[in-house]
Design an enzyme around this catalytic site. Structure first.
Site, PDB file in Angstrom:
ATOM      1  NE  ARG A 144     124.447  38.266  62.526  1.00 50.30           N
ATOM      2  CZ  ARG A 144     124.885  37.073  62.936  1.00 50.30           C
ATOM      3  NH1 ARG A 144     124.419  36.511  64.037  1.00 50.30           N
ATOM      4  NH2 ARG A 144     125.812  36.446  62.261  1.00 50.30           N
ATOM      5  CB  THR A 193     115.572  42.362  60.282  1.00 52.00           C
ATOM      6  OG1 THR A 193     114.153  42.260  60.394  1.00 52.00           O
ATOM      7  CG2 THR A 193     115.932  43.522  59.373  1.00 52.00           C
ATOM      8  CG  HIS A 194     114.166  37.425  57.462  1.00 56.50           C
ATOM      9  ND1 HIS A 194     114.338  36.925  58.728  1.00 56.50           N
ATOM     10  CD2 HIS A 194     115.159  36.899  56.701  1.00 56.50           C
ATOM     11  CE1 HIS A 194     115.387  36.127  58.748  1.00 56.50           C
ATOM     12  NE2 HIS A 194     115.906  36.094  57.542  1.00 56.50           N
ATOM     13  CG  ASP A 204     125.368  33.247  66.033  1.00 60.90           C
ATOM     14  OD1 ASP A 204     125.699  34.222  65.338  1.00 60.90           O
ATOM     15  OD2 ASP A 204     125.034  32.152  65.546  1.00 60.90           O
ATOM     16  NE  ARG A 211     117.405  29.601  67.986  1.00 65.24           N
ATOM     17  CZ  ARG A 211     118.296  28.697  68.392  1.00 65.24           C
ATOM     18  NH1 ARG A 211     118.042  27.968  69.456  1.00 65.24           N
ATOM     19  NH2 ARG A 211     119.429  28.522  67.743  1.00 65.24           N
TER      20      ARG A 211
HETATM   21  C1  LIG Z   1     121.547  36.891  59.895  1.00 64.48           C
HETATM   22  C2  LIG Z   1     120.782  36.690  61.165  1.00 64.48           C
HETATM   23  C3  LIG Z   1     121.450  36.290  62.305  1.00 64.48           C
HETATM   24  C4  LIG Z   1     120.753  36.122  63.503  1.00 64.48           C
HETATM   25  N1  LIG Z   1     121.446  35.862  64.656  1.00 64.48           N
HETATM   26  C5  LIG Z   1     120.782  35.812  65.823  1.00 64.48           C
HETATM   27  C6  LIG Z   1     121.467  35.661  67.065  1.00 64.48           C
HETATM   28  O1  LIG Z   1     122.687  35.560  67.126  1.00 64.48           O
HETATM   29  N2  LIG Z   1     120.725  35.594  68.208  1.00 64.48           N
HETATM   30  C7  LIG Z   1     119.356  35.714  68.191  1.00 64.48           C
HETATM   31  O2  LIG Z   1     118.738  35.690  69.256  1.00 64.48           O
HETATM   32  N3  LIG Z   1     118.687  35.840  67.018  1.00 64.48           N
HETATM   33  C8  LIG Z   1     119.353  35.887  65.864  1.00 64.48           C
HETATM   34  N4  LIG Z   1     118.647  36.034  64.695  1.00 64.48           N
HETATM   35  C9  LIG Z   1     117.180  35.864  64.681  1.00 64.48           C
HETATM   36  C10 LIG Z   1     116.439  37.155  64.985  1.00 64.48           C
HETATM   37  O3  LIG Z   1     116.641  37.513  66.329  1.00 64.48           O
HETATM   38  C11 LIG Z   1     114.930  36.985  64.743  1.00 64.48           C
HETATM   39  O4  LIG Z   1     114.448  35.985  65.609  1.00 64.48           O
HETATM   40  C12 LIG Z   1     114.556  36.588  63.336  1.00 64.48           C
HETATM   41  O5  LIG Z   1     115.352  37.247  62.382  1.00 64.48           O
HETATM   42  C13 LIG Z   1     113.070  36.946  63.071  1.00 64.48           C
HETATM   43  O6  LIG Z   1     112.864  38.340  63.113  1.00 64.48           O
HETATM   44  P1  LIG Z   1     112.702  39.220  61.779  1.00 64.48           P
HETATM   45  O7  LIG Z   1     113.029  40.625  62.128  1.00 64.48           O
HETATM   46  O8  LIG Z   1     113.544  38.614  60.707  1.00 64.48           O
HETATM   47  O9  LIG Z   1     111.211  39.106  61.322  1.00 64.48           O
HETATM   48  P2  LIG Z   1     109.898  38.507  62.086  1.00 64.48           P
HETATM   49  O10 LIG Z   1     109.783  39.206  63.391  1.00 64.48           O
HETATM   50  O11 LIG Z   1     109.964  37.025  62.065  1.00 64.48           O
HETATM   51  O12 LIG Z   1     108.766  38.964  61.130  1.00 64.48           O
HETATM   52  C14 LIG Z   1     108.272  40.322  61.107  1.00 64.48           C
HETATM   53  C15 LIG Z   1     107.620  40.609  59.759  1.00 64.48           C
HETATM   54  O13 LIG Z   1     108.626  40.574  58.749  1.00 64.48           O
HETATM   55  C16 LIG Z   1     108.125  40.058  57.555  1.00 64.48           C
HETATM   56  N5  LIG Z   1     108.820  38.779  57.248  1.00 64.48           N
HETATM   57  C17 LIG Z   1     109.510  38.007  58.108  1.00 64.48           C
HETATM   58  N6  LIG Z   1     110.014  36.941  57.469  1.00 64.48           N
HETATM   59  C18 LIG Z   1     109.613  37.034  56.204  1.00 64.48           C
HETATM   60  C19 LIG Z   1     109.802  36.220  55.057  1.00 64.48           C
HETATM   61  N7  LIG Z   1     110.507  35.110  55.104  1.00 64.48           N
HETATM   62  N8  LIG Z   1     109.236  36.631  53.909  1.00 64.48           N
HETATM   63  C20 LIG Z   1     108.502  37.776  53.831  1.00 64.48           C
HETATM   64  N9  LIG Z   1     108.292  38.568  54.895  1.00 64.48           N
HETATM   65  C21 LIG Z   1     108.843  38.216  56.056  1.00 64.48           C
HETATM   66  C22 LIG Z   1     106.654  39.803  57.790  1.00 64.48           C
HETATM   67  O14 LIG Z   1     105.951  40.949  57.445  1.00 64.48           O
HETATM   68  C23 LIG Z   1     106.601  39.587  59.296  1.00 64.48           C
HETATM   69  O15 LIG Z   1     105.340  39.818  59.829  1.00 64.48           O
HETATM   70  C24 LIG Z   1     119.345  36.255  63.509  1.00 64.48           C
HETATM   71  C25 LIG Z   1     118.666  36.634  62.346  1.00 64.48           C
HETATM   72  C26 LIG Z   1     119.357  36.873  61.191  1.00 64.48           C
HETATM   73  C27 LIG Z   1     118.606  37.309  59.971  1.00 64.48           C
END
Ligand SMILES: Cc1cc2nc3c(=O)[nH]c(=O)nc-3n(C[C@H](O)[C@H](O)[C@H](O)COP(=O)(O)OP(=O)(O)OC[C@H]3O[C@@H](n4cnc5c(N)ncnc54)[C@H](O)[C@@H]3O)c2cc1C
Length: 283
Positions: free
Chosen positions: A160, A202-203, A109, A264
């Protein structure tokens, strides 16, 4: 004072591997692959770092014994990075020897920007020695990632791509969502063009929809990249993506040291606070 686990259970599968196995099996039964992650970061003494490697090795064994379809994710600050880089590298290679012997996969990670360069240096060495068993993470929000992605893509590294979960200063990282998303898309294009099997964590619907459209328009097969999401978030979407023929994986954290990870997730999205509260009041 330690918060009770009930706060974290929306995002954390259990406080031990054993406790997490039923959840892991349930997800595998829905055709979702996993990445198990033993929570923790920034270990400060050698004994704890060595014990952590033993725990990771037991986790690899446990995955095999329980027939789980799962890789693992690790944080190298848990393997002694803050103590000594060589010691940390030896610890990582001890784990990778086991992963390679058992044909398993370990992802490093990415932590805060103080660790980016050293993580990538150690990763590149490990990639040479343990190709096919090791990957890492790039955070699109960091300005440096444009160069890092190009370099790693040339090596056909297993990456990733995520936005980045750590608060970073404006001189090294994009601060607003449109810029972070634009950077994510540019870096995703490089990975899709040059690497064998990129993963996208990403979500965010905008990015998910963009990835679907971009890959369709460019004749990139659905089975040649992977969507990844975190445990407790958007499971229905992951099931749907799987049914549509995409490759999917859920990141499943467990362990007693869940507070920094949990914090976080809450900071990321205010809706997550409601998720936590609703779980607590559900029987
Ligand atoms: C599998 C995985 C591994 C990761 N590993 C790391 C790592 O090693 N290091 C690191 O720094 N970060 C890591 N992350 C975290 C990542 O950097 C982000 O902080 C985190 O995923 C939030 O960004 P996002 O793109 O998911 O959406 P966000 O920026 O949180 O949200 C953007 C938009 O997406 C939609 N959304 C978000 N969540 C939801 C939900 N639950 N339901 C419906 N809509 C939603 C909404 O419209 C929201 O406004 C990881 C994330 C994942 C998924």
């Amino acid at each position: 004072m330690k918060l009770p686990f009930i706060f974290a259970k929306r995002f954390v599968a259990g406080e031990s591997f054993t406790e997490s196995i039923p959840k892991a099996k349930e997800l595998n039964n829905k055709n979702l692959k996993l990445t198990l992650d033993l929570l923790g970061e920034n270990v400060e003494d050698r004994k704890t770092a060595s014990d952590t490697v033993d725990s990771y090795i037991r986790l690899l064994d446990g995955i095999k014994e329980n027939n789980l379809d799962s890789s693992i994710s690790i944080k190298i600050t848990m393997m002694g990075l803050d103590i000594d880089h060589d010691f940390c590298r030896e610890n990582l290679f001890r784990l990778l020897d086991v992963a390679q012997a058992h044909d398993q996969f370990v992802r490093i990670d990415m932590e805060g920007s103080d660790y980016t360069q050293v993580t990538l240096d150690i990763f590149k060495e490990a990639h040479e020695k343990y190709r096919g068993h090791i990957g890492t993470v790039i955070q699109s929000m960091l300005y440096r990632s444009v160069n890092d992605i190009n370099e790693l893509a040339e090596m056909n590294a297993d990456i990733r791509l995520v936005k980045g979960a750590y608060k970073e200063p404006a001189n090294i990282a994009h601060q607003n969502m449109p810029d972070i998303r634009a950077a994510f898309k540019e870096q995703a294009k490089v990975l899709l063009e040059k690497t064998s099997f990129p993963r996208f964590g990403t979500h965010d619907d905008e990015l998910i929809d963009w990835l679907k459209t971009y890959t369709t328009d460019n004749n990139i097969p659905r089975e040649s990249f992977e969507f990844q999401m975190l445990y407790g978030l958007r499971e229905d979407t992951m099931v749907q993506l799987t049914e549509e023929g995409y490759r999917t994986r859920i990141y499943v954290p467990f362990g007693t040291d869940w507070l920094p990870y949990f914090t976080r997730r809450l900071a990321e999205r205010k809706e997550n606070i409601w998720f936590v509260l609703s779980t607590m009041f559900k029987k």
